[in-house]
Design an enzyme around this catalytic site. Structure first.
Site, mmCIF file in Angstrom:
data_model
loop_
_atom_site.group_PDB
_atom_site.id
_atom_site.type_symbol
_atom_site.label_atom_id
_atom_site.label_comp_id
_atom_site.label_asym_id
_atom_site.label_seq_id
_atom_site.Cartn_x
_atom_site.Cartn_y
_atom_site.Cartn_z
ATOM 1 N N ARG A 51 0.799 -1.231 0.000
ATOM 2 C CA ARG A 51 0.000 0.000 0.000
ATOM 3 C C ARG A 51 0.826 1.271 0.000
ATOM 4 N NH1 ARG A 51 -2.931 -3.960 1.750
ATOM 5 N NH2 ARG A 51 -0.972 -4.441 2.774
ATOM 6 N N THR A 52 1.808 1.329 0.886
ATOM 7 C CA THR A 52 2.500 2.604 1.045
ATOM 8 C C THR A 52 3.231 2.977 -0.249
ATOM 9 O OG1 THR A 52 2.710 2.177 3.388
ATOM 10 C CG2 THR A 52 4.116 3.900 2.486
ATOM 11 N N LYS A 80 25.684 -3.526 -1.983
ATOM 12 C CA LYS A 80 27.150 -3.433 -2.106
ATOM 13 C C LYS A 80 27.750 -2.702 -0.917
ATOM 14 C CE LYS A 80 26.850 -2.756 -7.136
ATOM 15 N NZ LYS A 80 27.064 -1.722 -8.159
ATOM 16 N N ARG A 101 11.380 3.928 2.969
ATOM 17 C CA ARG A 101 11.055 2.971 4.045
ATOM 18 C C ARG A 101 12.312 2.175 4.346
ATOM 19 N NH1 ARG A 101 5.921 -0.969 4.256
ATOM 20 N NH2 ARG A 101 5.089 1.006 5.030
ATOM 21 N N HIS A 129 5.478 6.040 11.428
ATOM 22 C CA HIS A 129 4.935 5.899 10.067
ATOM 23 C C HIS A 129 3.963 7.057 9.842
ATOM 24 C CE1 HIS A 129 3.601 4.251 6.386
ATOM 25 N NE2 HIS A 129 3.380 2.995 6.732
HETATM 26 C C1 NCD Z 1 2.037 -0.986 8.140
HETATM 27 C C2 NCD Z 1 3.539 -0.793 8.234
HETATM 28 O O1 NCD Z 1 4.256 -1.012 7.250
HETATM 29 O O2 NCD Z 1 3.960 -0.388 9.297
HETATM 30 N N1 NCD Z 1 1.599 -1.195 6.840
HETATM 31 C C3 NCD Z 1 1.317 -0.107 6.069
HETATM 32 O O3 NCD Z 1 2.175 0.697 5.771
HETATM 33 N N2 NCD Z 1 0.045 0.087 5.710
HETATM 34 C C4 NCD Z 1 1.508 -1.984 9.094
HETATM 35 C C5 NCD Z 1 2.128 -3.339 9.134
HETATM 36 O O4 NCD Z 1 3.045 -3.656 8.372
HETATM 37 O O5 NCD Z 1 1.669 -4.115 9.959
#
Ligand code: NCD
Length: 304
Positions: A51-52, A80, A101, A129
């Site tokens: 999703r993100t 590397k 991320r 997040h």
């Molecule tokens: C979450 C995350 O990556 O922290 N997912 C997301 O970004 N929607 C929640 C999760 O991974 O449990």
């Protein structure tokens, strides 16, 4: 130039304006199709995501911009041994904004110090997040009509669940919010959130292991998965993973207008039978995520 690493970097007023902007985009999408023409977003994902990453990419495409990046560390020069700071400097030469991320807490912050373009934290380890939280706030606003005077239950892995940490920080700034923190005792909220946010701001909260006994008083139930990848051993994960499973029987004690949220991915903690319950809004939550990220990209690129 501004980055977004922690939700606290946005004032409540700015959060409210982002929500209003996302709502405007939802009502007038065609007005935004050219706003980012010629701009590029880099998505640097060192950890899995559906999703993100895809909502960031969809957001940039819907604004008329372009996207480049990688979706696993192994396909980048990190394999590397390149540092996050060198990668951030490099990508600044190619892109106008970065979403990152990373499994290590603080990595997007390091990137933001070294990049010459805005960096958005798309999840750093078990820490924060912020864009999931913006998504969650827009969801609550749309589904409940307000961000104040709510009893919010947060259930599951409150220790490693980064979305929970950012959500509690953000909601604590609104009036009349109280939290019911539901988790196994091993997965309670970390001290920096309990003392640093809840105690510090005198936000009413209770900690409990009991979902059945708490569900009836909630306006919002925010379910989370147990974060397997952050456990030190598999045995503990297996013992704790099914601590809470939301079923139709449990929902019978919930208010008629309670909403069920989940950042997703769901593993086992919400029974699929709940999906058709009108109170389940986790797939609408997914959709809101794209619109709030569109609003955020516009804000950080200073596009009206
Ligand atoms: C979450 C995350 O990556 O922290 N997912 C997301 O970004 N929607 C929640 C999760 O991974 O449990």
């Amino acid at each position: 130039m501004r980055s977004l690493i922690d939700i606290f970097e946005l004032s409540t007023d700015e959060v409210d304006r982002l929500i209003a902007k996302a709502e405007d985009i939802m009502s007038h999408p065609t007005a935004y199709v050219d706003k980012c023409r010629g701009k590029k977003l880099a998505t640097l994902f060192y950890e899995p995501s559906t999703r993100t990453r895809l909502s960031f990419e969809a957001a940039m495409y819907e604004l008329g911009g372009n996207v480049l990046g990688f979706s696993e560390a192994q396909s980048s020069s990190a394999a590397k041994g390149e540092s996050v700071s060198d990668t951030a400097r490099t990508v600044s030469c190619y892109a106008d904004i970065i979403a990152m991320r990373h499994p290590k807490e603080g990595a997007p912050l390091v990137a933001s110090v070294n990049a010459s373009v805005p960096v958005i934290n798309a999840g750093d380890g078990g820490h924060n997040h912020p864009t999931q939280t913006l998504t969650d706030l827009l969801t609550i606003k749309r589904e409940k009509g307000r961000l104040s005077d709510l009893t919010v239950g947060v259930c599951g892995d409150l220790k490693f669940g980064r979305t929970v940490h950012s959500l509690i920080s953000a909601l604590s700034r609104y009036e009349g919010i109280r939290f019911v923190l539901i988790s196994p005792s091993e997965l309670r909220i970390p001290g920096y959130v309990r003392d640093g946010v809840l105690e510090n701001k005198k936000v009413p909260y209770e900690e409990t292991t009991d979902l059945d006994g708490s569900i009836g008083k909630l306006d919002v139930l925010y379910m989370t998965r147990v974060q397997r990848e952050r456990f030190f051993n598999e045995e503990d994960y297996l013992r704790l993973r099914d601590s809470y499973i939301l079923t139709p029987a449990k929902m019978e004690s919930a208010k008629e207008d309670m909403i069920v949220m989940h950042p997703l991915p769901r593993v086992n903690e919400i029974s699929h039978e709940i999906d058709s319950d009108k109170r389940a809004c986790y797939f609408r939550q997914v959709m809101y995520g794209k619109f709030i990220r569109m609003a955020l990209i516009l804000m950080l690129l200073e596009i009206e």
